[in-house]
Design a protein around this motif. Structure first.
Motif, PDB file in Angstrom:
ATOM      1  N   VAL A 352      43.641 115.533  37.250  1.00 58.45           N
ATOM      2  CA  VAL A 352      42.984 115.740  35.958  1.00 58.45           C
ATOM      3  C   VAL A 352      43.980 116.446  35.047  1.00 58.45           C
ATOM      4  CG1 VAL A 352      41.066 116.848  34.744  1.00 58.45           C
ATOM      5  CG2 VAL A 352      40.722 115.931  37.057  1.00 58.45           C
ATOM      6  N   TYR A 353      44.158 115.943  33.836  1.00 56.66           N
ATOM      7  CA  TYR A 353      45.048 116.623  32.894  1.00 56.66           C
ATOM      8  C   TYR A 353      44.415 116.652  31.515  1.00 56.66           C
ATOM      9  CZ  TYR A 353      46.691 111.881  31.570  1.00 56.66           C
ATOM     10  OH  TYR A 353      46.776 110.577  31.159  1.00 56.66           O
ATOM     11  N   HIS A 354      44.732 117.720  30.766  1.00 56.14           N
ATOM     12  CA  HIS A 354      44.050 117.940  29.492  1.00 56.14           C
ATOM     13  C   HIS A 354      44.886 118.899  28.655  1.00 56.14           C
ATOM     14  CE1 HIS A 354      39.840 117.194  27.926  1.00 56.14           C
ATOM     15  NE2 HIS A 354      40.341 117.954  26.965  1.00 56.14           N
ATOM     16  N   ALA A 355      44.902 118.696  27.352  1.00 62.25           N
ATOM     17  CA  ALA A 355      45.610 119.593  26.434  1.00 62.25           C
ATOM     18  C   ALA A 355      44.716 120.757  26.037  1.00 62.25           C
ATOM     19  CB  ALA A 355      46.054 118.850  25.187  1.00 62.25           C
ATOM     20  N   VAL A 380      41.916 118.478  43.961  1.00 61.40           N
ATOM     21  CA  VAL A 380      42.182 118.233  42.545  1.00 61.40           C
ATOM     22  C   VAL A 380      43.479 118.911  42.112  1.00 61.40           C
ATOM     23  CG1 VAL A 380      41.320 118.467  40.182  1.00 61.40           C
ATOM     24  CG2 VAL A 380      39.708 118.142  42.068  1.00 61.40           C
ATOM     25  N   LYS A 381      44.332 118.153  41.455  1.00 59.44           N
ATOM     26  CA  LYS A 381      45.460 118.718  40.737  1.00 59.44           C
ATOM     27  C   LYS A 381      45.071 118.760  39.267  1.00 59.44           C
ATOM     28  CE  LYS A 381      50.237 118.013  39.288  1.00 59.44           C
ATOM     29  NZ  LYS A 381      51.425 117.119  39.247  1.00 59.44           N
ATOM     30  N   PHE A 382      45.054 119.955  38.673  1.00 60.96           N
ATOM     31  CA  PHE A 382      44.642 120.111  37.274  1.00 60.96           C
ATOM     32  C   PHE A 382      45.822 120.644  36.478  1.00 60.96           C
ATOM     33  CE2 PHE A 382      42.176 122.775  34.017  1.00 60.96           C
ATOM     34  CZ  PHE A 382      42.030 121.704  33.158  1.00 60.96           C
ATOM     35  N   THR A 383      46.317 119.808  35.578  1.00 57.45           N
ATOM     36  CA  THR A 383      47.449 120.191  34.744  1.00 57.45           C
ATOM     37  C   THR A 383      46.996 120.421  33.318  1.00 57.45           C
ATOM     38  OG1 THR A 383      49.048 118.988  36.108  1.00 57.45           O
ATOM     39  CG2 THR A 383      49.704 119.487  33.846  1.00 57.45           C
ATOM     40  N   THR A 384      47.301 121.602  32.817  1.00 56.54           N
ATOM     41  CA  THR A 384      47.019 121.957  31.433  1.00 56.54           C
ATOM     42  C   THR A 384      48.285 121.756  30.615  1.00 56.54           C
ATOM     43  OG1 THR A 384      45.358 123.605  32.044  1.00 56.54           O
ATOM     44  CG2 THR A 384      46.375 123.830  29.873  1.00 56.54           C
ATOM     45  N   TYR A 385      48.190 121.002  29.538  1.00 54.08           N
ATOM     46  CA  TYR A 385      49.322 120.815  28.633  1.00 54.08           C
ATOM     47  C   TYR A 385      49.143 121.746  27.438  1.00 54.08           C
ATOM     48  CZ  TYR A 385      50.994 117.000  31.448  1.00 54.08           C
ATOM     49  OH  TYR A 385      51.506 116.275  32.493  1.00 54.08           O
TER      50      TYR A 385
END
Length: 469
Positions: A352-355, A380-385
């Motif tokens: 999951v990725y999200h700005a 879950v891998k959660f990447t915040t941009y």
């Protein structure tokens, strides 16, 4: 629930920039546009008598097509369309189409399910129509997302892109979309022409509007389609909470995405039985006119028709802000919010990725979804941009997405929940190897045109749209 105007403009820039560079390598000539029928007029989209007795995912009809960029430039791959049986919200049988692209030297033990963000409640905007050589390009998003699909084809993956909104183009109901994705995977798996081996591995993905379908497919798969060999899911800019997304979109440059969502949720295959009478009662004449337009036009027209307007204004409906809190509406919205029920938690590794500064889909809602899934033992891998907005984030994230897909197919994703923050806003053109450099260069061009946090488009979205299309 929404794909922003900025993303649509970004994709237009990408596709138009790539147009000349790919043309010389592809066959010609184009066919007359009149030879391609719209879904409502094309007999292929009509299921045979008795199809309801077939199992979900059963192929009902199949055909070869010539896929093309912008309906004009053929793509040098095998392309097929499958009409398959899937399921409406109430459990009844419906039929929809998936388009399958098979590259030369395809890996036969795997494929990718790509949910494009077509964000419309008009049947003429189904991606299966836009993908065909000779088709008019009313569905701009589906047309230009073919360039992103091209990345996966270049990596040797067969790609399937379903009309997950179903035969009525119901935009918004996540459960319907999730089942549409899963049954599309079932259909592709059984399509012998592809030569897939055994129980092929699958990674499903979608961004923004496509993350509705992908997120719900991930959520429903353990119960609805447990036999599928799902190796991973990728969802970016996820509209996990419908209510939060509606408030963020309302009275903005992107508020035109709300009427097609209301219309989509009210389709018979979705929640028409619950919503139809209520909507008819509270809509004003102007509101009904806008909803009627939303079921006949694609996202470009929808955004312009309801630009910086509010669904709570008295000219649209008679209940004001009470509209969204009506028990009927609340019930439907809750049923289509992710991570509400523990038994609807993805069991395959999920990226999951999200700005943080996503101006279209609330970051806080995506983070809450991830926290719930992690509390329920999801991987879950959660990447915040931290740099960029809704449109630019998908471009910046491409190397991370591709690496996750490769690791998912290899079975080397990490267990448990992992969170990280990315600060960079530059896409390296050789980040994924020389063979993908030409495609990534076009994405960099689009990134430059959007600007930091998509500010160039936010300042004048209609102007940018007019200038670049």
């Amino acid at each position: 629930m929404a794909l922003s105007l900025v993303r649509m403009v970004r994709l237009a820039l990408v596709g138009l920039a790539a147009f000349t560079s790919i043309a010389s390598a592809l066959p010609a000539p184009p066919v007359p546009r009149s030879t391609v029928l719209a879904p409502d007029a094309d007999p292929f989209y009509q299921p045979p008598a008795g199809f309801a007795s077939e199992a979900p995912g059963t192929i009902l009809s199949q055909r070869d097509i010539t896929a093309a960029f912008f309906g004009l430039i053929p793509i040098d791959v095998e392309a097929y369309q499958l009409l398959y049986r899937t399921t409406a919200v109430n459990g009844s049988a419906i039929a929809t189409v998936t388009t399958v692209f098979k590259p030369k030297n395809a890996k036969l033990d795997r494929f990718v399910s790509f949910a494009t963000a077509y964000d419309s409640s008009a049947t003429k905007c189904q991606p299966s129509y836009a993908y065909q050589l000779g088709a008019p390009q009313d569905s701009l998003i589906a047309s230009v997302e073919l360039l992103i699909i091209e990345i996966y084809l270049a990596l040797g993956y067969t790609v399937a892109s379903p009309d997950y909104e179903g035969p009525e183009a119901a935009f918004g109901p996540g459960r319907l979309a999730g089942m549409g994705v899963l049954d599309g995977i079932r259909a592709v798996k059984s399509f012998k022409t592809l030569g897939l081996t055994g129980n092929p591995m699958v990674v499903g993905m979608g961004y923004s509007g496509g993350a509705i379908a992908t997120g719900w497919a991930a959520s429903l798969q353990p119960k609805y389609a447990s036999e599928l060999n799902i190796k991973g899911w990728v969802q970016g800019g996820t509209p996990s909470n419908v209510t939060g997304t509606m408030y963020q979109l309302d009275n903005t440059a992107f508020s035109g995405l709300l009427p097609p969502a209301i219309a989509g949720l009210s389709k018979p295959s979705a929640y028409g039985a619950e919503l139809d009478t209520f909507i008819s009662k509270v809509m004003t004449a102007d509101g009904q006119k806008i909803l009627d337009s939303a079921v006949s036009e694609c996202v470009t027209e929808d955004l312009l028709a309801f630009f910086e307007r509010s669904i709570f204004e008295s000219s649209f409906q008679s209940m004001g802000e009470d509209f969204i809190f009506d028990p009927i509406v609340q019930s439907v919205l809750k049923q289509n919010s992710m991570a509400v029920n523990k038994d609807e938690t993805p069991t395959a590794p999920t990226f999951v990725y999200h700005a943080t500064n996503d101006e279209v889909i609330p970051y806080a809602d995506a983070k809450k979804m991830v926290n719930s899934w992690c509390n329920w033992d999801a991987n879950v891998k959660f990447t915040t941009y931290a740099s960029g907005g809704h449109a630019t984030t998908e471009i910046i994230a491409i190397p991370d997405v591709i690496n996750f897909v490769k690791n998912a197919f290899a079975g080397t994703t990490k267990s448990g929940c992992i969170a990280n923050t990315e600060l960079g806003s530059i896409l390296n053109p050789i980040a994924l190897g020389v063979e993908l450099e030409p495609i990534l260069v076009k994405l960099i061009d689009a990134l430059f045109n959007l600007g930091e946090q998509d500010s160039k488009v936010k300042s004048d979205p209609v102007g940018v749209l007019s200038t670049n299309l």
